[in-house]
Design an enzyme around this catalytic site. Structure first.
Site, mmCIF file in Angstrom:
data_model
loop_
_atom_site.group_PDB
_atom_site.id
_atom_site.type_symbol
_atom_site.label_atom_id
_atom_site.label_comp_id
_atom_site.label_asym_id
_atom_site.label_seq_id
_atom_site.Cartn_x
_atom_site.Cartn_y
_atom_site.Cartn_z
ATOM 1 C CG ASP A 114 2.738 39.736 5.516
ATOM 2 O OD1 ASP A 114 3.723 40.046 6.213
ATOM 3 O OD2 ASP A 114 1.850 38.955 5.898
ATOM 4 C CG ASP A 173 7.053 38.855 12.056
ATOM 5 O OD1 ASP A 173 7.081 39.084 13.272
ATOM 6 O OD2 ASP A 173 6.781 37.746 11.582
HETATM 7 N N1 GLY Z 1 6.268 37.000 9.057
HETATM 8 C C1 GLY Z 1 5.870 35.695 9.400
HETATM 9 C C2 GLY Z 1 6.984 34.824 9.844
HETATM 10 O O1 GLY Z 1 8.102 35.233 10.014
HETATM 11 O O2 GLY Z 1 6.707 33.660 10.039
#
Ligand code: GLY
Length: 392
Positions: A114, A173
């Site tokens: 992230d 993601d």
């Molecule tokens: N990347 C985590 C979400 O989209 O909840």
């Protein structure tokens, strides 16, 4: 028909035209939303301590903050940068700088993927709008931190740590974090970073997608051999379902990869995803949290709607198919207009200073259901700015 009847009919038509409400133009609507956003984002800052970033509103209606290390920490500074971009307001710029600098040490994060979201949305916009070289260096360090998670045998950046369930989990993601690698790769002409991003995107095309172009949330790999251990979900309704935000991340990710690289396979992937999702949207264009959520468990997810809208505006400028371009833009416009209605848009002074309502973070974890989320606000503002740029 007699002349007299014709003129009565004409008058009736004129009267009905005069009484039909005039639709707000996109320009007017964008100005209205940014006016609300400016008020909300300024008020938001007053609720935050020196090390806090906004997170959401909890089930007991209290405002929730996070530390700089929560995956969403970059979205509020990023939203401030977008409001500054639209308004040119120096007060907003000061707040954008202040809240961006809260994230400085995040550039060293190597224990999850992230860092791409956190640093690109905050420092990426800071650098884009100010040209300050100090921000560029933060982006460079963060991109190299992210690159340490690249697993050679798998051909992907590992999203999360391993545990009893997973050896090398990669989530859809993660496509979003490639933007940090591509942009820093271009800034510093670093082909290693660009190659890592493209390898990750190629492996994801191979293993994350179903024949209908919806995607699995998680693919777990054997890090020694690169073999797929399993395909499943963490935040979706079921392993086989189309978790809405995951679909939106994929759409945005491949659109972005094509915009940076010019590689046709990424454009094709983005268009195939768009064509799979658009017909499945509800009437107002704002998806339910999972496209396969059963009756009684449908909640809208403005975060997925906003991410989709932003991606579709960009995709409409990249596709070579004029009809498809119109369809992507019309869908994005519908989504942006829906989010500007009271159903989704907060009144200034409400909603704990978030802009949008009605997102879903993790439905099956019973967490963040029908609440504001910082990334819904961020991608909505981005979508509006992208739309505005079309007409400039
Ligand atoms: N990347 C985590 C979400 O989209 O909840």
């Amino acid at each position: 028909m007699k002349l007299r009847n014709l003129s009565i009919l004409g008058l009736a038509v004129l009267a009905s035209c005069a009484s039909a409400p005039k639709q707000e133009t996109m320009e007017e609507m964008t100005a209205r939303v940014f006016d609300v956003a400016k008020q909300q984002m300024i008020a938001m800052d007053a609720q935050l301590g020196p090390k806090q970033l906004p997170k959401t509103i909890s089930a007991d209606s209290t405002f929730q903050t996070s530390s700089r290390y929560w995956w969403c920490s970059g979205f509020y500074p990023g939203s401030l940068w977008y409001v500054y971009e639209y308004t040119n307001d120096d007060t907003v710029k000061e707040l954008a700088i202040k809240n961006t600098l809260k994230l400085d040490s995040v550039k060293f994060v190597t224990d999850n993927h992230d860092v791409g979201f956190m640093i690109n949305c905050s420092y990426g916009n800071a650098y884009r709008l100010t040209g300050n070289e100090a921000y560029k260096e933060v982006l460079n360090v963060a991109a190299h931190s992210l690159a340490t998670r690249f697993r050679e045998h798998v051909g992907c950046i590992q999203s999360w740590g391993s545990n009893k369930r997973w050896q090398c989990p990669v989530i859809i993601d993660n496509m979003m974090n490639l933007e940090l690698l591509m942009s820093v790769g271009d800034m510093f002409n670093n082909d290693t970073l660009r190659t890592i991003a493209k390898t990750h995107a190629d492996t994801t095309i191979k293993n994350h997608f179903r024949p209908d172009y919806t995607s699995f949330h998680v693919v777990d790999y054997n890090p020694e051999t690169g073999e797929v251990n399993m395909k499943c979900t963490h935040q979706g309704y079921s392993d086989e379902s189309a978790w809405a935000r995951g679909q939106a991340w994929g759409l945005y990710g491949y659109t972005m990869m094509y915009a940076f690289s010019g590689e046709e396979r990424y454009l094709a992937q983005a268009e195939n995803i768009a064509k799979a999702l658009i017909p499945r949207l509800p009437e107002d264009g704002i998806p339910f949290w999972d496209f396969d959520a059963p009756n009684g468990e449908e909640h809208r997810d403005t975060s997925a709607g906003a991410i989709m809208a932003s991606a579709l505006v960009q995709l409409s400028t990249l596709t070579k198919d004029a009809e498809a371009s119109k369809c992507y833009l019309a869908t994005a416009e519908k989504q942006m207009r829906s989010m500007a209605t009271p159903k989704y848009l907060a009144e200034p002074g409400t909603n704990c200073s978030f802009l949008l309502r009605r997102s879903v973070g993790h439905f099956k974890g019973n967490s963040e259901i029908d609440v504001p989320l910082t990334y819904a606000d961020y991608y909505y503002l981005e979508a509006l700015l992208r739309y505005r740029a079309l007409n400039k």
